[in-house]
Design a protein around this motif. Structure first.
Motif, short mmCIF file in Angstrom:
data_model
loop_
_atom_site.label_atom_id
_atom_site.label_comp_id
_atom_site.label_asym_id
_atom_site.label_seq_id
_atom_site.Cartn_x
_atom_site.Cartn_y
_atom_site.Cartn_z
N PHE A 2 0.84 -1.20 0.00
CA PHE A 2 0.00 0.00 0.00
C PHE A 2 0.88 1.26 0.00
O PHE A 2 0.67 2.19 -0.79
N VAL A 3 1.87 1.27 0.87
CA VAL A 3 2.77 2.42 0.95
C VAL A 3 3.51 2.62 -0.38
O VAL A 3 3.61 3.76 -0.89
N ARG A 4 4.00 1.55 -0.96
CA ARG A 4 4.73 1.66 -2.23
C ARG A 4 3.83 2.18 -3.35
O ARG A 4 4.24 3.03 -4.15
N ARG A 5 2.59 1.69 -3.43
CA ARG A 5 1.67 2.14 -4.47
C ARG A 5 1.29 3.60 -4.28
O ARG A 5 1.11 4.33 -5.26
N ALA A 29 5.83 7.08 2.76
CA ALA A 29 6.76 6.31 3.59
C ALA A 29 7.02 7.02 4.91
O ALA A 29 7.09 6.38 5.97
N ARG A 30 7.16 8.33 4.86
CA ARG A 30 7.41 9.09 6.09
C ARG A 30 6.25 8.93 7.07
O ARG A 30 6.45 8.71 8.27
N CYS A 31 5.04 9.05 6.57
CA CYS A 31 3.87 8.89 7.43
C CYS A 31 3.78 7.48 7.99
O CYS A 31 3.36 7.28 9.14
N ALA A 32 4.17 6.48 7.20
CA ALA A 32 4.11 5.09 7.68
C ALA A 32 5.02 4.88 8.87
O ALA A 32 4.74 4.03 9.73
N ASP A 33 6.12 5.61 8.93
CA ASP A 33 7.07 5.48 10.04
C ASP A 33 6.70 6.32 11.25
O ASP A 33 7.29 6.17 12.32
N ALA A 34 5.73 7.20 11.11
CA ALA A 34 5.41 8.15 12.17
C ALA A 34 4.69 7.47 13.34
O ALA A 34 3.88 6.57 13.12
N PRO A 35 4.97 7.90 14.57
CA PRO A 35 4.23 7.36 15.72
C PRO A 35 2.74 7.60 15.56
O PRO A 35 2.31 8.70 15.21
N GLY A 36 1.96 6.56 15.79
CA GLY A 36 0.51 6.67 15.67
C GLY A 36 -0.03 6.21 14.34
O GLY A 36 -1.25 6.04 14.19
#
Length: 383
Positions: free
Chosen positions: A227-230, A240-247
C-alpha cells in the motif's frame, strides 16, 4: 464544604466511565453528604469516547454506516457546534462483530469514511477520530475509498475489503479524498505510538487480537507495505514518512490514512481532558478521584488517570485512584496518586465481569475515601 471531582475512565467489560463515577459518588456522599461533587466521565480515544463526550457538552446523533464485515450498523457520533467526534470502535470495532466472529483479512474501515462524510455534510470544521478498539487492519483503505480515493486492481476495478484486499492494489489516487477534507481540522486522538509496518507495526502487534494467525500477520504487513509503495508511485511523496510516524499504526492503520488526509495525531488522553473542560473542574476542586479498569505499567505511559494526575499536580490538587486491579507497587504510584484502591483487594470474585459487584465495591471505595480524606462534617482531612 469540600469539593471533589470524580473523573474516571471506563472499567472495560464491566462499567462505563459514567457508571463508575456515579457509583463512587454514591458511596462518598453516603459517608460525607455535605460534600460538593462534580462528575466527569473520561475517555482516551477508544471505546466509550462518544458516551464520555455526550456526558459533557456534546450531543449524540445516530447514523447508519457500513460495519466491519460489510453489514450496516447503527452508530452514534458526538456533536458540539461544528465539531464532530467519531468513535472508530462504534463503527468498525471488535465489539460489534456479528457473533464475535473475527475477520482479520477482510474487516473494513469503510464506515469511518461514511461517518466523516456525514460530519462534512453537517458543516463540521473539526472532526475528531477517536482511534482504538477496531476489528480492521486495512491501513484505513476502506475509509479512503468511501471518501473518494481510487484504490484499484490491475483491471481498474476497486480492490476488495480489508487488509487482504490491499494485496491486489496496483494504482492509488487520493486526490478526491484529500479535497474532501480541505479546510477541516482532522484530529487523530490516540495514545498508540506504533508505526504502520514491521515488528512494532499494526499487524504484528494488534493483528493477533483481531484473529490473525502468524501467517496472516505476515500477509497483512506485506499488503500494508505494498500500500505504501503504491501510494508513493501515485505521487503521495510523504507515504513512507507517514508510515514510520508514531501513531500510524493506530486502529489498524486508520492513523496512517488520517495522516495522509492532513490529520494531526494528538494524545487521546490529553485531548479529551481539554475537550471536556477538565482543567476548569480541577481548579475548582479540593481533590480528585480517578481510575480505570487496570492500573498497570501502560497507565504510567500517559493513560487517562496519570494524564489527569499530571494536570492536577500543576494546580496543587491531590488525586486518589480507584482501579479494578492494580499491578503497580506503591513506590510506582506515589508520584501520581495520594492513595490507590483496587477492587480485587476487596473480593475473591471476578468483579471484572460483574457490573453489579463492581458498582457495589466502587461505592465502598467512595465511602473509604470519605472516611479517610473527608471529615464527617464535610471538611477535608490530611489523614
Amino acid at each position: 464544604m469540600v469539593s471533589v471531582l470524580i473523573a474516571p475512565d471506563k472499567f472495560k467489560g464491566s462499567l462505563s466511565a459514567d457508571e463508575v463515577a456515579r457509583a463512587l459518588e454514591r458511596g462518598l456522599l453516603e459517608a460525607a453528604p455535605r460534600t460538593r461533587v462534580d462528575r466527569l466521565a473520561l475517555a482516551d480515544g477508544g471505546e466509550g469516547s462518544v458516551a464520555a463526550a455526550c456526558a459533557g457538552r456534546f450531543s449524540p446523533e445516530k447514523l447508519t454506516v457500513t460495519g466491519p464485515t460489510g453489514r450496516p450498523v447503527t452508530a452514534e457520533v458526538a456533536v458540539h457546534g461544528r465539531t464532530v467526534l467519531i468513535e472508530a470502535a462504534a463503527v468498525c470495532g471488535l465489539g460489534i462483530l456479528q457473533g464475535g466472529h473475527k475477520a482479520p483479512l477482510t474487516a473494513t474501515s469503510r464506515g469511518i469514511g461514511q461517518a466523516v462524510r456525514y460530519a462534512l455534510a453537517g458543516g463540521a470544521d473539526t472532526i475528531v477520530l477517536a482511534l482504538g478498539g477496531v476489528a480492521t487492519t486495512d491501513g484505513g483503505a476502506g475509509m479512503l475509498q468511501s471518501l473518494g480515493a481510487l484504490l484499484t486492481r490491475e483491471d481498474g476495478s476497486p480492490i476488495g475489503p480489508g487488509g487482504g484486499g490491499l494485496a491486489d492494489l496496483r494504482m492509488a489516487d487520493l486526490a478526491e479524498a484529500r479535497a474532501a477534507l480541505t479546510g477541516v481540522d482532522l484530529v487523530l486522538a490516540t495514545d498508540v505510538d506504533n508505526p504502520l509496518l514491521g515488528p512494532t507495526g499494526t499487524a504484528a502487534v494488534y493483528g493477533p487480537q483481531k484473529g490473525a494467525t502468524e501467517s496472516e500477520v505476515r500477509e497483512l504487513d506485506d499488503a500494508l507495505a505494498g500500500f505504501v509503495r503504491r501510494l508513493e508511485a501515485g505521487g503521495v511523496t510523504e507515504a513512507a514518512r507517514c508510515a514510520d510516524a508514531p501513531g500510524a499504526g493506530a486502529a489498524g492503520g486508520l492513523g496512517y490514512a488520517g495522516m495522509l488526509l492532513g490529520g494531526r495525531v494528538c494524545s487521546g488522553a490529553d485531548y479529551f481532558l481539554a475537550l471536556l473542560g477538565a482543567d476548569d473542574l480541577l481548579a475548582a476542586s479540593d481533590f480528585v478521584v480517578t481510575g480505570e479498569g487496570s492500573l498497570d505499567e501502560q497507565s504510567l505511559s500517559g493513560k487517562l488517570p496519570v494524564a489527569l494526575a499530571r494536570r492536577a499536580r500543576r494546580l496543587g490538587v491531590a488525586v486518589h485512584a480507584v482501579a479494578g486491579r492494580c499491578t503497580l507497587p506503591e513506590d510506582r504510584t506515589a508520584a501520581h496518586f495520594r492513595s490507590v484502591q483496587a477492587l480485587t483487594d476487596l473480593t475473591d470474585q471476578d468483579c471484572a465481569r460483574d457490573s453489579a459487584l463492581s458498582a457495589h465495591l466502587l461505592a465502598q471505595c467512595g465511602r473509604t475515601l470519605a472516611d479517610r480524606w473527608i471529615g464527617r462534617g464535610g471538611t477535608e482531612t490530611s489523614r
